[in-house]
Design a protein around this motif. Structure first.
Motif, short mmCIF file in Angstrom:
data_model
loop_
_atom_site.label_atom_id
_atom_site.label_comp_id
_atom_site.label_asym_id
_atom_site.label_seq_id
_atom_site.Cartn_x
_atom_site.Cartn_y
_atom_site.Cartn_z
N ALA A 122 45.13 32.45 33.89
CA ALA A 122 45.57 31.44 32.76
C ALA A 122 46.30 32.26 31.83
N SER A 123 47.04 31.06 30.85
CA SER A 123 47.67 31.73 29.79
C SER A 123 46.71 31.27 28.70
N VAL A 124 46.14 32.07 28.05
CA VAL A 124 44.90 31.90 27.14
C VAL A 124 45.46 31.76 25.54
N GLY A 125 46.85 31.93 25.54
CA GLY A 125 47.34 31.72 24.05
C GLY A 125 47.82 33.14 23.31
N GLY A 126 49.01 32.86 22.85
CA GLY A 126 49.64 34.04 22.13
C GLY A 126 50.21 34.90 23.15
N GLY A 127 50.52 34.28 24.28
CA GLY A 127 51.44 35.11 25.31
C GLY A 127 50.20 35.96 26.05
N ASN A 128 49.02 35.66 25.80
CA ASN A 128 48.03 36.70 26.45
C ASN A 128 47.78 36.02 27.93
N ILE A 129 47.18 36.46 28.95
CA ILE A 129 46.71 36.22 30.12
C ILE A 129 45.35 36.61 30.40
N LEU A 130 44.84 35.97 31.20
CA LEU A 130 43.46 36.52 31.76
C LEU A 130 43.69 36.02 33.52
N ILE A 131 43.56 37.19 34.35
CA ILE A 131 43.51 36.87 35.71
C ILE A 131 41.99 36.83 36.06
N THR A 132 41.76 35.78 36.91
CA THR A 132 40.49 35.73 37.30
C THR A 132 40.02 35.53 38.69
N ASN A 133 41.14 35.58 39.57
CA ASN A 133 40.66 35.74 41.10
C ASN A 133 41.81 36.66 41.73
N ASP A 135 42.94 37.27 45.61
CA ASP A 135 42.41 37.32 47.22
C ASP A 135 41.17 36.81 47.38
N GLY A 136 40.47 35.92 46.44
CA GLY A 136 39.29 35.51 46.90
C GLY A 136 38.11 36.37 46.11
N TYR A 137 38.49 37.38 45.36
CA TYR A 137 37.50 38.14 44.75
C TYR A 137 37.81 37.61 43.04
N GLU A 138 36.46 37.54 42.57
CA GLU A 138 36.50 37.23 41.18
C GLU A 138 36.79 38.44 40.21
N VAL A 139 37.70 38.43 39.42
CA VAL A 139 38.02 39.48 38.65
C VAL A 139 38.27 38.82 37.12
N GLU A 140 38.54 40.04 36.08
CA GLU A 140 38.87 39.80 34.79
C GLU A 140 39.68 40.92 34.44
N LEU A 141 41.14 40.33 34.64
CA LEU A 141 42.33 41.48 34.35
C LEU A 141 43.11 40.78 33.20
N THR A 142 43.45 41.42 32.11
CA THR A 142 44.36 41.10 31.11
C THR A 142 45.87 41.52 31.30
N GLY A 143 46.04 42.51 31.97
CA GLY A 143 47.59 42.99 32.14
C GLY A 143 47.84 43.80 30.96
N ALA A 144 46.84 43.99 30.03
CA ALA A 144 47.24 44.86 28.61
C ALA A 144 47.05 46.09 29.10
N TYR A 145 46.35 46.74 29.87
CA TYR A 145 46.22 48.14 30.28
C TYR A 145 46.65 48.44 31.86
N PRO A 146 46.90 49.55 32.16
CA PRO A 146 47.20 50.01 33.27
C PRO A 146 45.69 49.73 34.23
N SER A 147 46.23 49.20 35.48
CA SER A 147 44.94 48.67 36.29
C SER A 147 45.07 49.29 37.60
N PHE A 148 43.52 49.78 38.08
CA PHE A 148 43.57 50.38 39.30
C PHE A 148 42.52 49.62 40.23
N ILE A 149 42.91 49.44 41.56
CA ILE A 149 42.35 48.63 42.36
C ILE A 149 42.02 49.28 43.68
N THR A 150 40.65 48.95 44.19
CA THR A 150 40.40 49.76 45.31
C THR A 150 39.77 48.37 46.20
N ILE A 151 40.20 48.37 47.55
CA ILE A 151 39.49 47.52 48.30
C ILE A 151 38.63 48.39 49.40
#
Length: 221
Positions: A122-133, A135-151
Motif C-alpha cells: 500500500a501507498s500510505v502517504g507522503g510517498g511512503n509504502i508498506l509491503i504486507t505480503n 508470495d503468500g507470506y505476511e511481511v512488513e517492509l517499508t523499502g526505506a532500508y536495505p532488506s534481506f530475505i531468506t526462504i
C-alpha cells in the motif's frame, strides 16, 4: 517531530505523493523481489487506487516502478508506452480486499526466466509504502532500508545460523520478522538492515542447511 522533507514531501513526478511517488516505489519493490527484468505484470487495484488510477497517473507510476524508474524520473509520464516498446505486457483490474488500505495494489510479476512473484503493498502517504505480503507470506517492509530475505525450512536453529553469519560480518539488523504458512514447512524471514549486505554474506547464508534461497533488496528511491 517532523523534518522538512516530511512536510514538503518527496522529490517526484506528480500529481500525488500517494498515487504516483508511492505507486512507483511499490512497482520498484515488486521488481526487486522478482530479482530480474519483468516481462509481464498483472496488477490488481483496491479502493481509491482502483477508482482513480487513470486520472492520478497511478497506472503509469506502477508500471514505471516495474520498469525500474525512480519516483523523480521524467519518463514516468510515458511509462505505459515505454513498457509496450520493451515488450513488457501489463494488465490492470479492480479487486475488493477486506480491511485493506485504500491505496493497495497486488503486483503479480513474471520475469524473463519464468520466475514469478506476487507482492501486495500500500501507498500510505507522503510517498511512503508498506509491503504486507510476498508470495503468500505476511511481511512488513517499508523499502526505506536495505532488506534481506531468506526462504527456509521451518526448523530449529536455521534463524540462529543466519543471524550469526550477519553478526560475523558486522551487519546490523534494524527489524526482523518471520512468517510461515504451517509449522515445520517453508518459512520466510525478512530483515531490514542498516547496510546492504555484501554478496559473500548472501552466499554464506545460502549455504546454511535448510535455507532454500537468500537474497537482498536495496532500498527503493
Amino acid at each position: 517531530m517532523h523534518g522538512v522533507f516530511d512536510i514538503v514531501g518527496p522529490v517526484m513526478i506528480g500529481p500525488s505523493s500517494s498515487h504516483t511517488a508511492g505507486a512507483v516505489r511499490l512497482g520498484l519493490m515488486a521488481r526487486q523481489v522478482l530479482g530480474e527484468v519483468p516481462v509481464k505484470a498483472e496488477i490488481l487495484l483496491h479502493g481509491s487506487f482502483a477508482q482513480t488510477y487513470r486520472g492520478h497517473g497511478t497506472d503509469k507510476a506502477l508500471v514505471a516502478g516495474i520498469l525500474g524508474f525512480a519516483p523523480d524520473d521524467e519518463r514516468i509520464r510515458e511509462a505505459l508506452q515505454i513498457a509496450t516498446r520493451q515488450g513488457v505486457k501489463y494488465r490492470f483490474a479492480p479487486v475488493s480486499l477486506e480491511q485493506a488500505h485504500p491505496n493497495t495494489a497486488i503486483l503479480a510479476l513474471t520475469g524473463a526466466s519464468g520466475r514469478v512473484t506476487r507482492v501486495r503493498g500500500a501507498s500510505v502517504g507522503g510517498g511512503n509504502i508498506l509491503i504486507t505480503n510476498i508470495d503468500g507470506y505476511e511481511v512488513e517492509l517499508t523499502g526505506a532500508y536495505p532488506s534481506f530475505i531468506t526462504i527456509h525450512r521451518d526448523r530449529p536453529g536455521v534463524i540462529t545460523q543466519v543471524t550469526q553469519i550477519l553478526s560475523r560480518y558486522e551487519v546490523n539488523i534494524a527489524f526482523m520478522r518471520v512468517s510461515r504458512r504451517n509449522r515445520g514447512e517453508t518459512a520466510m524471514m525478512i530483515m531490514e538492515l542498516d547496510d546492504v549486505p555484501a554478496e559473500e554474506v548472501v552466499e554464506a547464508c545460502r549455504e546454511v542447511c535448510d535455507v532454500e534461497n537468500a537474497f537482498s533488496i536495496p532500498p527503493v528511491g
